[in-house]
Design a protein around this motif. Sequence first.
Motif, PDB file in Angstrom:
ATOM      1  N   MET A   4      -9.042 -33.917 -30.425  1.00 43.04           N
ATOM      2  CA  MET A   4      -8.144 -34.472 -31.444  1.00 43.04           C
ATOM      3  C   MET A   4      -7.612 -33.376 -32.360  1.00 43.04           C
ATOM      4  O   MET A   4      -6.456 -33.404 -32.752  1.00 43.04           O
ATOM      5  N   LEU A   5      -8.466 -32.407 -32.678  1.00 42.69           N
ATOM      6  CA  LEU A   5      -8.010 -31.280 -33.492  1.00 42.69           C
ATOM      7  C   LEU A   5      -7.014 -30.434 -32.700  1.00 42.69           C
ATOM      8  O   LEU A   5      -6.019 -29.963 -33.252  1.00 42.69           O
ATOM      9  N   LYS A   6      -7.283 -30.265 -31.422  1.00 45.75           N
ATOM     10  CA  LYS A   6      -6.366 -29.535 -30.545  1.00 45.75           C
ATOM     11  C   LYS A   6      -5.022 -30.247 -30.483  1.00 45.75           C
ATOM     12  O   LYS A   6      -3.973 -29.607 -30.568  1.00 45.75           O
ATOM     13  N   HIS A  17      -4.878 -22.804 -37.807  1.00 47.19           N
ATOM     14  CA  HIS A  17      -6.284 -23.196 -37.826  1.00 47.19           C
ATOM     15  C   HIS A  17      -6.412 -24.642 -38.279  1.00 47.19           C
ATOM     16  O   HIS A  17      -5.709 -25.069 -39.198  1.00 47.19           O
ATOM     17  N   VAL A  18      -7.353 -25.359 -37.677  1.00 54.15           N
ATOM     18  CA  VAL A  18      -7.691 -26.717 -38.093  1.00 54.15           C
ATOM     19  C   VAL A  18      -9.207 -26.761 -38.237  1.00 54.15           C
ATOM     20  O   VAL A  18      -9.931 -26.373 -37.313  1.00 54.15           O
ATOM     21  N   VAL A  19      -9.660 -27.219 -39.413  1.00 54.65           N
ATOM     22  CA  VAL A  19     -11.096 -27.263 -39.687  1.00 54.65           C
ATOM     23  C   VAL A  19     -11.432 -28.606 -40.322  1.00 54.65           C
ATOM     24  O   VAL A  19     -10.704 -29.084 -41.193  1.00 54.65           O
ATOM     25  N   ALA A  29     -16.262 -29.152 -37.588  1.00 50.34           N
ATOM     26  CA  ALA A  29     -15.512 -28.971 -36.343  1.00 50.34           C
ATOM     27  C   ALA A  29     -14.369 -28.004 -36.631  1.00 50.34           C
ATOM     28  O   ALA A  29     -13.978 -27.816 -37.775  1.00 50.34           O
ATOM     29  N   GLN A  30     -13.836 -27.422 -35.562  1.00 54.31           N
ATOM     30  CA  GLN A  30     -12.747 -26.454 -35.729  1.00 54.31           C
ATOM     31  C   GLN A  30     -11.909 -26.390 -34.470  1.00 54.31           C
ATOM     32  O   GLN A  30     -12.372 -26.748 -33.386  1.00 54.31           O
ATOM     33  N   PHE A  31     -10.675 -25.900 -34.642  1.00 51.19           N
ATOM     34  CA  PHE A  31      -9.824 -25.595 -33.494  1.00 51.19           C
ATOM     35  C   PHE A  31      -8.893 -24.462 -33.901  1.00 51.19           C
ATOM     36  O   PHE A  31      -8.375 -24.428 -35.006  1.00 51.19           O
ATOM     37  N   GLY A  32      -8.677 -23.531 -33.001  1.00 54.16           N
ATOM     38  CA  GLY A  32      -7.722 -22.455 -33.216  1.00 54.16           C
ATOM     39  C   GLY A  32      -8.243 -21.306 -34.046  1.00 54.16           C
ATOM     40  O   GLY A  32      -7.463 -20.473 -34.494  1.00 54.16           O
ATOM     41  N   THR A  33      -9.535 -21.247 -34.253  1.00 48.97           N
ATOM     42  CA  THR A  33     -10.099 -20.195 -35.081  1.00 48.97           C
ATOM     43  C   THR A  33     -11.517 -19.875 -34.630  1.00 48.97           C
ATOM     44  O   THR A  33     -12.153 -20.668 -33.942  1.00 48.97           O
ATOM     45  N   ASP A  34     -12.000 -18.725 -35.039  1.00 47.42           N
ATOM     46  CA  ASP A  34     -13.380 -18.361 -34.737  1.00 47.42           C
ATOM     47  C   ASP A  34     -14.305 -18.979 -35.795  1.00 47.42           C
ATOM     48  O   ASP A  34     -13.862 -19.435 -36.847  1.00 47.42           O
ATOM     49  N   THR A  35     -15.573 -18.977 -35.507  1.00 46.12           N
ATOM     50  CA  THR A  35     -16.561 -19.623 -36.385  1.00 46.12           C
ATOM     51  C   THR A  35     -16.591 -18.997 -37.776  1.00 46.12           C
ATOM     52  O   THR A  35     -16.663 -19.716 -38.776  1.00 46.12           O
ATOM     53  N   ASP A  36     -16.523 -17.673 -37.874  1.00 43.85           N
ATOM     54  CA  ASP A  36     -16.572 -17.021 -39.185  1.00 43.85           C
ATOM     55  C   ASP A  36     -15.388 -17.424 -40.056  1.00 43.85           C
ATOM     56  O   ASP A  36     -15.551 -17.717 -41.241  1.00 43.85           O
ATOM     57  N   THR A  37     -14.197 -17.430 -39.481  1.00 41.43           N
ATOM     58  CA  THR A  37     -13.007 -17.830 -40.234  1.00 41.43           C
ATOM     59  C   THR A  37     -13.115 -19.291 -40.650  1.00 41.43           C
ATOM     60  O   THR A  37     -12.814 -19.650 -41.798  1.00 41.43           O
ATOM     61  N   TYR A  88     -13.394 -33.620 -45.196  1.00 39.39           N
ATOM     62  CA  TYR A  88     -12.033 -33.146 -45.411  1.00 39.39           C
ATOM     63  C   TYR A  88     -11.477 -32.516 -44.153  1.00 39.39           C
ATOM     64  O   TYR A  88     -12.216 -31.992 -43.324  1.00 39.39           O
ATOM     65  N   LEU A  89     -10.158 -32.558 -44.051  1.00 39.57           N
ATOM     66  CA  LEU A  89      -9.428 -31.932 -42.963  1.00 39.57           C
ATOM     67  C   LEU A  89      -8.592 -30.818 -43.573  1.00 39.57           C
ATOM     68  O   LEU A  89      -7.826 -31.054 -44.510  1.00 39.57           O
TER      69      LEU A  89
END
Length: 128
Positions: A4-6, A17-19, A29-37, A88-89
Motif C-alpha cells: 500500500m505504501l508502494k 519516501h513514505v513512512v 513501516a516504510q517504502f522508498g527509503t533505507d531504515t536509517d533515513t 502517522y503517515l
Amino acid sequence: MDWMLKELAESVPHTRHVVVLSADGLRMAQFGTDTDTADRLAAACAGLQSLAAAVGQEFPHSDTRMRLVVIEMGGGFFYLMAAGSHAYLAVLADEGVDAGLIGQRMRDLVARIGEHLSTPPRSGGQVA
C-alpha cells in the motif's frame, strides 16, 4: 502494508519516501527509503506532532489534534498526516510533486487502512 505504501509512492510522481510511524516516533513501516533515513524521519515527526499539539492548544475548539502538517523547503515538500490513533503517515517529495494529488492519495490511504495503523499508547516503555 508495504504494497500500500508502494502504491502511494508510485502513483504520485516525485514521491521519495513514505513512512508510517507511531506517535512516539517509532518507525512502523516504510517504502522508498533505507531504515536509517526512515528512523530519522520518524523521530523528527514525533517532534513535529508535539509542536503541532502545542499550537493546537491556542484554538478554542474541543478537537485540536494535529491532522496535517506541510513543510515546503527549497527542494521539496514534507507531509505529516494523522493516520489513526497514535499513528502517522509521513511523505517526503521532490519539488515537482502535485501537492493536491499527494494529499488526496494520503487521505485515501489513511481512510483505507487507518484503523490498522493505530498504535496503543506506551506506558513505562511497554505497549499498553
